[in-house]
Design a protein around this motif. Structure first.
Motif, PDB file in Angstrom:
ATOM      1  N   MET A 150       0.944  -1.085   0.043  1.00 24.86           N
ATOM      2  CA  MET A 150       0.004  -0.160  -0.011  1.00 24.86           C
ATOM      3  C   MET A 150       0.909   1.340   0.133  1.00 24.86           C
ATOM      4  SD  MET A 150      -3.645  -0.922   1.460  1.00 24.86           S
ATOM      5  CE  MET A 150      -3.744   0.623   2.565  1.00 24.86           C
ATOM      6  N   ARG A 151       1.986   1.326   0.894  1.00 23.79           N
ATOM      7  CA  ARG A 151       2.949   2.481   0.865  1.00 23.79           C
ATOM      8  C   ARG A 151       3.428   2.798  -0.374  1.00 23.79           C
ATOM      9  NH1 ARG A 151       5.597   1.984   6.598  1.00 23.79           N
ATOM     10  NH2 ARG A 151       3.744   2.831   7.787  1.00 23.79           N
ATOM     11  N   VAL A 152       3.811   1.822  -1.146  1.00 27.67           N
ATOM     12  CA  VAL A 152       4.782   2.152  -2.539  1.00 27.67           C
ATOM     13  C   VAL A 152       3.527   2.185  -3.684  1.00 27.67           C
ATOM     14  CG1 VAL A 152       6.682   0.649  -2.171  1.00 27.67           C
ATOM     15  CG2 VAL A 152       4.698  -0.251  -3.371  1.00 27.67           C
ATOM     16  N   ARG A 153       2.178   1.772  -3.378  1.00 29.11           N
ATOM     17  CA  ARG A 153       1.324   1.876  -4.515  1.00 29.11           C
ATOM     18  C   ARG A 153       0.570   3.124  -4.267  1.00 29.11           C
ATOM     19  NH1 ARG A 153      -2.790  -1.010  -7.633  1.00 29.11           N
ATOM     20  NH2 ARG A 153      -3.044   0.950  -8.218  1.00 29.11           N
ATOM     21  N   SER A 154       0.591   4.093  -3.226  1.00 29.71           N
ATOM     22  CA  SER A 154      -0.047   4.875  -3.077  1.00 29.71           C
ATOM     23  C   SER A 154       0.726   6.367  -3.497  1.00 29.71           C
ATOM     24  CB  SER A 154      -0.304   5.234  -1.566  1.00 29.71           C
ATOM     25  OG  SER A 154       1.158   5.034  -0.810  1.00 29.71           O
ATOM     26  N   TRP A 155       1.526   5.969  -4.415  1.00 32.92           N
ATOM     27  CA  TRP A 155       2.160   7.114  -5.171  1.00 32.92           C
ATOM     28  C   TRP A 155       1.259   8.167  -5.531  1.00 32.92           C
ATOM     29  CZ3 TRP A 155       7.258   8.211  -6.726  1.00 32.92           C
ATOM     30  CH2 TRP A 155       7.290   8.889  -7.762  1.00 32.92           C
ATOM     31  N   LEU A 156       1.468   9.251  -5.399  1.00 31.04           N
ATOM     32  CA  LEU A 156       0.519  10.415  -5.870  1.00 31.04           C
ATOM     33  C   LEU A 156      -0.897  10.519  -4.716  1.00 31.04           C
ATOM     34  CD1 LEU A 156       0.227  10.444  -9.555  1.00 31.04           C
ATOM     35  CD2 LEU A 156       1.519  12.148  -7.987  1.00 31.04           C
ATOM     36  N   LYS A 157      -0.966   9.416  -3.840  1.00 25.03           N
ATOM     37  CA  LYS A 157      -1.940   9.628  -2.861  1.00 25.03           C
ATOM     38  C   LYS A 157      -1.637  10.397  -1.788  1.00 25.03           C
ATOM     39  CE  LYS A 157      -4.712   6.750  -5.471  1.00 25.03           C
ATOM     40  NZ  LYS A 157      -6.150   6.609  -5.720  1.00 25.03           N
ATOM     41  N   ASP A 158      -2.895  10.740  -0.910  1.00 32.04           N
ATOM     42  CA  ASP A 158      -2.718  11.299   0.176  1.00 32.04           C
ATOM     43  C   ASP A 158      -2.062  10.628   1.280  1.00 32.04           C
ATOM     44  OD1 ASP A 158      -2.821  13.004   2.650  1.00 32.04           O
ATOM     45  OD2 ASP A 158      -4.807  13.776   1.868  1.00 32.04           O
ATOM     46  N   GLU A 159      -0.561  10.776   1.607  1.00 32.47           N
ATOM     47  CA  GLU A 159      -0.230   9.833   2.456  1.00 32.47           C
ATOM     48  C   GLU A 159      -0.879   9.711   3.879  1.00 32.47           C
ATOM     49  OE1 GLU A 159       3.743  11.402   3.933  1.00 32.47           O
ATOM     50  OE2 GLU A 159       4.477   9.015   4.245  1.00 32.47           O
ATOM     51  N   GLU A 160      -1.286  10.633   4.343  1.00 34.04           N
ATOM     52  CA  GLU A 160      -2.139  10.955   5.488  1.00 34.04           C
ATOM     53  C   GLU A 160      -3.090   9.810   5.718  1.00 34.04           C
ATOM     54  OE1 GLU A 160      -3.409  14.691   6.921  1.00 34.04           O
ATOM     55  OE2 GLU A 160      -4.163  13.927   8.838  1.00 34.04           O
ATOM     56  N   LYS A 161      -4.152   9.872   4.564  1.00 33.01           N
ATOM     57  CA  LYS A 161      -5.086   8.926   4.464  1.00 33.01           C
ATOM     58  C   LYS A 161      -4.641   7.604   4.260  1.00 33.01           C
ATOM     59  CE  LYS A 161      -8.588  12.185   4.317  1.00 33.01           C
ATOM     60  NZ  LYS A 161      -8.746  12.900   3.403  1.00 33.01           N
ATOM     61  N   VAL A 162      -3.758   7.268   3.552  1.00 31.72           N
ATOM     62  CA  VAL A 162      -3.068   5.986   3.546  1.00 31.72           C
ATOM     63  C   VAL A 162      -2.711   5.411   4.773  1.00 31.72           C
ATOM     64  CG1 VAL A 162      -1.433   4.532   2.508  1.00 31.72           C
ATOM     65  CG2 VAL A 162      -2.365   6.185   1.167  1.00 31.72           C
ATOM     66  N   GLU A 163      -1.908   6.202   5.615  1.00 32.91           N
ATOM     67  CA  GLU A 163      -1.597   5.839   6.898  1.00 32.91           C
ATOM     68  C   GLU A 163      -2.772   5.556   7.887  1.00 32.91           C
ATOM     69  OE1 GLU A 163       1.400   4.681   7.618  1.00 32.91           O
ATOM     70  OE2 GLU A 163       2.048   5.044   5.808  1.00 32.91           O
ATOM     71  N   GLU A 164      -3.834   6.244   7.886  1.00 37.85           N
ATOM     72  CA  GLU A 164      -4.837   6.374   8.605  1.00 37.85           C
ATOM     73  C   GLU A 164      -5.543   4.933   8.214  1.00 37.85           C
ATOM     74  OE1 GLU A 164      -8.982   8.495   8.246  1.00 37.85           O
ATOM     75  OE2 GLU A 164      -7.468  10.032   9.252  1.00 37.85           O
ATOM     76  N   VAL A 165      -5.934   4.417   7.313  1.00 40.10           N
ATOM     77  CA  VAL A 165      -6.429   3.323   6.798  1.00 40.10           C
ATOM     78  C   VAL A 165      -5.370   2.118   7.241  1.00 40.10           C
ATOM     79  CG1 VAL A 165      -7.306   1.687   5.050  1.00 40.10           C
ATOM     80  CG2 VAL A 165      -7.515   4.211   4.727  1.00 40.10           C
ATOM     81  N   LEU A 166      -4.149   2.056   7.111  1.00 42.44           N
ATOM     82  CA  LEU A 166      -3.286   1.335   7.407  1.00 42.44           C
ATOM     83  C   LEU A 166      -3.387   0.819   9.011  1.00 42.44           C
ATOM     84  CD1 LEU A 166      -0.140   1.852   5.301  1.00 42.44           C
ATOM     85  CD2 LEU A 166      -1.372  -0.210   5.341  1.00 42.44           C
ATOM     86  N   MET A 167      -3.424   2.025   9.874  1.00 44.38           N
ATOM     87  CA  MET A 167      -3.811   2.031  11.160  1.00 44.38           C
ATOM     88  C   MET A 167      -4.909   1.349  11.549  1.00 44.38           C
ATOM     89  SD  MET A 167      -2.883   2.108  14.237  1.00 44.38           S
ATOM     90  CE  MET A 167      -1.228   3.169  14.431  1.00 44.38           C
ATOM     91  N   GLN A 168      -5.949   1.508  10.979  1.00 44.78           N
ATOM     92  CA  GLN A 168      -7.233   1.145  11.204  1.00 44.78           C
ATOM     93  C   GLN A 168      -7.139  -0.235  11.077  1.00 44.78           C
ATOM     94  OE1 GLN A 168     -10.004   2.859   8.593  1.00 44.78           O
ATOM     95  NE2 GLN A 168     -11.918   1.875   9.639  1.00 44.78           N
ATOM     96  N   VAL A 169      -6.727  -0.917   9.905  1.00 42.37           N
ATOM     97  CA  VAL A 169      -6.662  -2.248   9.657  1.00 42.37           C
ATOM     98  C   VAL A 169      -5.968  -2.964  10.730  1.00 42.37           C
ATOM     99  CG1 VAL A 169      -5.877  -3.987   8.086  1.00 42.37           C
ATOM    100  CG2 VAL A 169      -7.003  -2.115   7.265  1.00 42.37           C
ATOM    101  N   LEU A 170      -4.586  -2.208  11.130  1.00 46.28           N
ATOM    102  CA  LEU A 170      -3.569  -2.874  12.209  1.00 46.28           C
ATOM    103  C   LEU A 170      -4.339  -3.031  13.429  1.00 46.28           C
ATOM    104  CD1 LEU A 170      -1.025  -4.276  13.223  1.00 46.28           C
ATOM    105  CD2 LEU A 170      -0.315  -1.307  13.392  1.00 46.28           C
ATOM    106  N   GLN A 171      -5.195  -1.785  13.931  1.00 49.69           N
ATOM    107  CA  GLN A 171      -5.794  -2.105  15.031  1.00 49.69           C
ATOM    108  C   GLN A 171      -6.840  -3.221  15.076  1.00 49.69           C
ATOM    109  OE1 GLN A 171      -7.037   2.088  15.317  1.00 49.69           O
ATOM    110  NE2 GLN A 171      -5.959   2.256  17.288  1.00 49.69           N
TER     111      GLN A 171
END
Lengths: 235, 104
Positions: free
Chosen positions: A33-54
């Motif tokens: 997800m981090r490498v595919r998120s090229w051009l995407k909003d990093e903050e949003k990507v990290e937010e979803v990643l955290m949500q899934v992790l929790q």
């Protein structure tokens, strides 16, 4: 520390609570997800990643393995999640500017070491473009390598060779470009810029967290080393 | 025909019905769906739905303290979401009776 960095750090800490198998499953998706998120909003990507992790940690607490909780096709789900996120051009422009800035600083360092005053703006731009392409290629490479069991050191090596060849080829081509734009930068101005960079780099070193400092040591040493060589030449 | 294909259009409405009952976070929602009989549902299919619902302003989210690390994202239904739910239930009932009619 900005909020995205904070989330990344919290992710690093919370990830340690996953057992080995769940962690491996999660981390593969995280990298993808981090490498595919090229051009995407990093903050949003990290937010979803955290949500899934929790949620995976919660599942683990109830003895549900990550794969059973999240599903058997993590790549498909990750793609769907990413396609719902908007593009962030501000982050992207920041990357472009930092690459151009980096190339400029390198050229100025080169001028200081060789005591030159000329700066070819076409070269600066073409090298920035090459670095941009290389960064993009590395991202794509990691992306293609995700969720497969076919990765090998050999292939990685071959990839590096190809990237380097493209780089060398690009540097040859740039000397043949019909249009070159030289500007004159007095050596004192170059020194001024270098000193500002040094102050900035040292200041940043003390601001960064311990983890990030390690990554900053190399560029800092590089700057200090180049300055020393320049100074010896100058004297 | 695969059940998942049949489920595709319905799942959004079902997720919203759960959120309408009470605010939930991702894991809770998946467990709730499983309890309601959607046993094959996995987290991976639920997150994109949650994103879509929020994007379309059918839900909003709030951060609340959690025992698992930092604040957790809880989803709440909006007024627009409530209206969507009513429509969904209405449409489902009509569809159900039509399909029933054909089967019988």
């Amino acid at each position: 520390m900005n909020s995205t960095k904070l989330v990344i750090q919290q992710n690093n800490e919370l990830r340690e609570e996953l057992n080995e198998e769940n962690k491996a499953y999660y981390e593969e998706m995280l990298v993808y997800m981090r490498v595919r998120s090229w051009l995407k909003d990093e903050e949003k990507v990290e937010e979803v990643l955290m949500q899934v992790l929790q949620d995976m940690v919660s599942a683990q607490e109830e003895s549900i393995p990550a794969e059973k909780y999240f599903g058997k096709n993590p790549q498909t789900y990750a793609n769907q999640i990413l396609s719902n996120l908007e593009r962030n051009w501000v982050d992207h422009l920041q990357l472009v500017f930092s690459i151009v800035g980096f190339t400029l600083v390198l050229s100025i360092l080169n001028n200081i070491i060789t005591m030159a005053t000329g700066l070819n703006l076409v070269t600066v731009l073409s090298r920035s473009f090459l670095i941009y392409v290389a960064v993009f290629a590395v991202f794509k490479w990691i992306e293609m390598d995700s969720f497969t069991n076919t990765s090998s050191k050999w292939k990685d090596f071959l990839f590096m060779v190809i990237i380097l060849s493209v780089f060398v080829l690009g540097m040859i081509v740039e000397t043949m470009l019909p249009y070159q734009l030289f500007i004159n930068i007095p050596i004192t101005v170059s020194w001024g810029i270098l000193i500002l960079c040094l102050i900035g780099a040292i200041w940043k070193f003390f601001v960064l967290s311990k983890e990030e400092r390690k990554a900053w040591v190399f560029p800092l040493l590089f700057l200090v080393g180049a300055s020393c060589i320049g100074l010896i030449n100058y004297l | 025909m695969k059940k998942t294909q049949l489920l595709k259009g319905v799942l959004e409405g079902c997720v919203l019905l759960i959120i309408k009952e009470k605010e939930v976070y991702g894991y809770e929602l998946v467990q709730q769906l499983k309890k309601s009989g959607f046993e094959e549902i996995v987290g991976g299919t639920v997150y994109p739905i949650l994103q879509k619902l929020e994007k379309n302003a059918l839900t909003t989210s709030v951060k609340k303290p959690s025992s698992d690390g930092p604040d957790r994202k809880y989803y709440q239904i909006t007024e627009k979401g409530r209206e969507y739910c009513d429509d969904f239930v209405q449409n489902w009932k009509e569809l159900e009776s039509s399909v029933h009619h054909l089967i019988d």
